[in-house]
Design an enzyme around this catalytic site. Structure first.
Site, PDB file in Angstrom:
ATOM      1  CG  ASP A   1      -1.940   0.945   1.137  1.00 26.63           C
ATOM      2  OD1 ASP A   1      -2.599   1.309  -0.003  1.00 26.63           O
ATOM      3  OD2 ASP A   1      -2.651   1.454   2.173  1.00 26.63           O
ATOM      4  N   GLY A   2       0.423   2.248  -0.475  1.00 28.96           N
ATOM      5  CA  GLY A   2       0.943   3.817  -0.515  1.00 28.96           C
ATOM      6  C   GLY A   2       1.477   4.253  -1.716  1.00 28.96           C
ATOM      7  CG  ASN A   3       1.823   1.659  -5.065  1.00 23.00           C
ATOM      8  OD1 ASN A   3       2.956   1.520  -4.491  1.00 23.00           O
ATOM      9  ND2 ASN A   3       1.543   0.792  -6.095  1.00 23.00           N
TER      10      ASN A   3
ATOM     11  CD1 TRP B   1       6.989   7.011  -2.236  1.00 26.01           C
ATOM     12  CD2 TRP B   1       6.689   7.218  -4.262  1.00 26.01           C
ATOM     13  NE1 TRP B   1       8.334   7.046  -2.926  1.00 26.01           N
ATOM     14  CE2 TRP B   1       8.249   7.093  -4.203  1.00 26.01           C
ATOM     15  CE3 TRP B   1       6.133   7.142  -5.672  1.00 26.01           C
ATOM     16  CZ2 TRP B   1       9.068   7.139  -5.249  1.00 26.01           C
ATOM     17  CZ3 TRP B   1       7.049   7.256  -6.805  1.00 26.01           C
ATOM     18  CH2 TRP B   1       8.567   7.321  -6.488  1.00 26.01           C
TER      19      TRP B   1
ATOM     20  CG  HIS C   1      -0.344   2.352  -9.142  1.00 24.91           C
ATOM     21  ND1 HIS C   1      -0.546   1.937  -7.825  1.00 24.91           N
ATOM     22  CD2 HIS C   1      -1.558   3.389  -9.446  1.00 24.91           C
ATOM     23  CE1 HIS C   1      -1.679   2.492  -7.484  1.00 24.91           C
ATOM     24  NE2 HIS C   1      -2.440   3.170  -8.199  1.00 24.91           N
TER      25      HIS C   1
ATOM     26  CB  SER D   1      -8.540  -5.299  -3.003  1.00 21.27           C
ATOM     27  OG  SER D   1      -9.232  -4.206  -3.193  1.00 21.27           O
TER      28      SER D   1
ATOM     29  NE  ARG E   1      -7.736   2.016  -5.229  1.00 21.98           N
ATOM     30  CZ  ARG E   1      -6.640   2.097  -4.868  1.00 21.98           C
ATOM     31  NH1 ARG E   1      -5.634   2.493  -5.506  1.00 21.98           N
ATOM     32  NH2 ARG E   1      -6.338   1.870  -3.727  1.00 21.98           N
TER      33      ARG E   1
ATOM     34  CG  LEU F   1       9.353 -17.218  -4.432  1.00 18.82           C
ATOM     35  CD1 LEU F   1       9.082 -17.190  -2.885  1.00 18.82           C
ATOM     36  CD2 LEU F   1      10.039 -15.830  -4.646  1.00 18.82           C
TER      37      LEU F   1
HETATM   38  C1  IPE Z   1      -5.255  -2.696  -0.246  1.00 18.66           C
HETATM   39  O1  IPE Z   1      -5.113  -1.542  -0.152  1.00 18.66           O
HETATM   40  C2  IPE Z   1      -5.051  -3.341  -1.394  1.00 18.66           C
HETATM   41  C3  IPE Z   1      -3.913  -3.495  -2.106  1.00 18.66           C
HETATM   42  C4  IPE Z   1      -2.733  -3.218  -1.682  1.00 18.66           C
HETATM   43  C5  IPE Z   1      -4.067  -4.350  -3.517  1.00 18.66           C
HETATM   44  P1  IPE Z   1      -6.232  -0.429  -0.337  1.00 18.66           P
HETATM   45  O2  IPE Z   1      -5.389   0.926  -0.403  1.00 18.66           O
HETATM   46  O3  IPE Z   1      -7.073  -0.746  -1.562  1.00 18.66           O
HETATM   47  O4  IPE Z   1      -6.948  -0.299   0.871  1.00 18.66           O
HETATM   48  P2  IPE Z   1      -7.961   0.599   1.719  1.00 18.66           P
HETATM   49  O5  IPE Z   1      -8.942   0.756   0.530  1.00 18.66           O
HETATM   50  O6  IPE Z   1      -7.303   1.938   1.984  1.00 18.66           O
HETATM   51  O7  IPE Z   1      -8.228  -0.341   2.873  1.00 18.66           O
HETATM   52  C1  IPE Z   2      -1.669   0.279  -3.254  1.00 20.32           C
HETATM   53  O1  IPE Z   2      -1.343   1.644  -3.098  1.00 20.32           O
HETATM   54  C2  IPE Z   2      -1.862  -0.297  -4.718  1.00 20.32           C
HETATM   55  C3  IPE Z   2      -3.202  -0.630  -4.702  1.00 20.32           C
HETATM   56  C4  IPE Z   2      -4.257  -0.609  -4.123  1.00 20.32           C
HETATM   57  C5  IPE Z   2      -3.505  -1.219  -6.239  1.00 20.32           C
HETATM   58  P1  IPE Z   2      -2.809   2.369  -3.311  1.00 20.32           P
HETATM   59  O2  IPE Z   2      -2.966   2.903  -4.534  1.00 20.32           O
HETATM   60  O3  IPE Z   2      -3.707   2.290  -2.397  1.00 20.32           O
HETATM   61  O4  IPE Z   2      -1.896   3.900  -2.826  1.00 20.32           O
HETATM   62  P2  IPE Z   2      -2.442   4.808  -1.797  1.00 20.32           P
HETATM   63  O5  IPE Z   2      -3.187   4.238  -0.354  1.00 20.32           O
HETATM   64  O6  IPE Z   2      -3.646   5.713  -2.287  1.00 20.32           O
HETATM   65  O7  IPE Z   2      -1.479   5.845  -1.289  1.00 20.32           O
HETATM   66 MG    MG Z   3      -4.182   2.422  -0.474  1.00 24.51          MG
END
Ligand code: IPE
Ligand code: IPE
Ligand code: MG
Length: 250
Positions: free
Chosen positions: A21-23, A26, A38, A66, A72, A132
């Site tokens: 998470d966090g792309n 970032w 991403h 997910s 999205r 792996l």
């Molecule tokens: C969880 O991240 C799913 C993935 C990393 C693929 P999200 O960014 O979608 O989660 P929520 O919506 O903040 O809980």
């Molecule tokens: C996780 O990063 C990747 C996916 C859920 C596909 P996010 O896209 O959720 O990044 P944030 O949480 O918005 O920073």
């Molecule tokens: Mg996220």
């Protein structure tokens, strides 16, 4: 800095699961479009897969998309699908060379045809690899996965193959996408949020959870080794007392 030699080879997690998470944040912090995050995130995937292989992790599950992520904006979803497809195409040779077996957990029927095709091809080409197992969680939701297992079991009961009373934990586990694989020992979530977001709800029931504020595009080998080192310092009790697990009766 943690070096691979600092880790105890006897206490490696057999299965690591990661919520990447966090792309988006970032990228936004850098005044770039979310999709840029991403893209750089895909480099972290490469790095963590390779590090797992080198350390000797047997199973790695990466939450890449997910079931809820379909909500999205269409542009972000299609951007993610394109990144996924090019990742799979560019990594196939490396996976073959490094004995990595690719698997997918999730509802792959919802993926665009082009992505599904390269995914199935990579899964087939790497099926006999043994070093792996890399599970990509795509269009994955743990509750959906558990419902699917319930349906499969109900069907087998209806067909007379199975007695209702014979349904136990092992049988449910055997009808999940992860059938035959060990449960994750260590579950890492990057990006600062402290939740599971519908990831491996059944399988993670005794996983050690490690949250880090590092955003996924910055999560590389060193941060990963640190998470594994943290895991190695924990005492896993599985309901027993500390004394019982430290000095098992002989
Ligand atoms: C969880 O991240 C799913 C993935 C990393 C693929 P999200 O960014 O979608 O989660 P929520 O919506 O903040 O809980
Ligand atoms: C996780 O990063 C990747 C996916 C859920 C596909 P996010 O896209 O959720 O990044 P944030 O949480 O918005 O920073
Ligand atoms: Mg996220």
């Amino acid at each position: 800095m943690v070096r691979p030699d600092d880790l105890d080879p006897q206490r490696l997690p057999s299965h690591v699961a990661i919520v990447m998470d966090g792309n988006g944040r970032w990228a936004q912090q850098r005044k770039k479009p979310r999709i840029y995050g991403h893209k750089v995130g895909a480099d972290s995937v490469r790095d963590i897969v390779q590090s797992s292989r080198e350390i000797g992790i047997g199973h790695l599950t990466l939450y890449a998309f997910s079931a809820e992520n379909w909500q999205r904006p269409a542009q972000e979803v299609s951007g993610l699908m394109n990144i996924l497809k090019s990742y799979l195409v560019s990594e196939l040779e490396e996976m073959e060379k490094n004995q990595i077996r690719l698997r997918c957990i999730g509802d792959i029927d919802r993926l665009p045809d082009g992505v599904r095709k390269v995914l199935l091809n990579s899964i087939e080409r790497t099926a006999d690899n043994t070093a792996l197992t890399l599970n990509l969680a795509l269009s994955y939701g743990a509750r959906d996965e558990i419902c699917r297992a319930a349906r499969l079991l109900a069907q087998r009961c209806r067909d007379g193959e199975l007695a209702v009373d014979s349904i136990d934990q092992q049988m449910i586990a055997g009808h999940l996408y992860t059938a035959g694989q060990p449960d994750p020992d260590l579950l890492i979530r990057t990006g600062g949020e402290r939740r599971l977001s519908n990831f491996l709800l059944w399988q993670a029931s005794y996983a050690e959870i490690y949250f880090t504020d590092i955003m996924w595009p910055d999560f590389r080998r060193d941060a990963y080794l640190q998470a594994i080192q943290d895991f190695q310092q924990r005492e896993r009790r599985f309901g027993k007392t500390g004394d019982q697990v430290r000095r098992p009766p002989t």
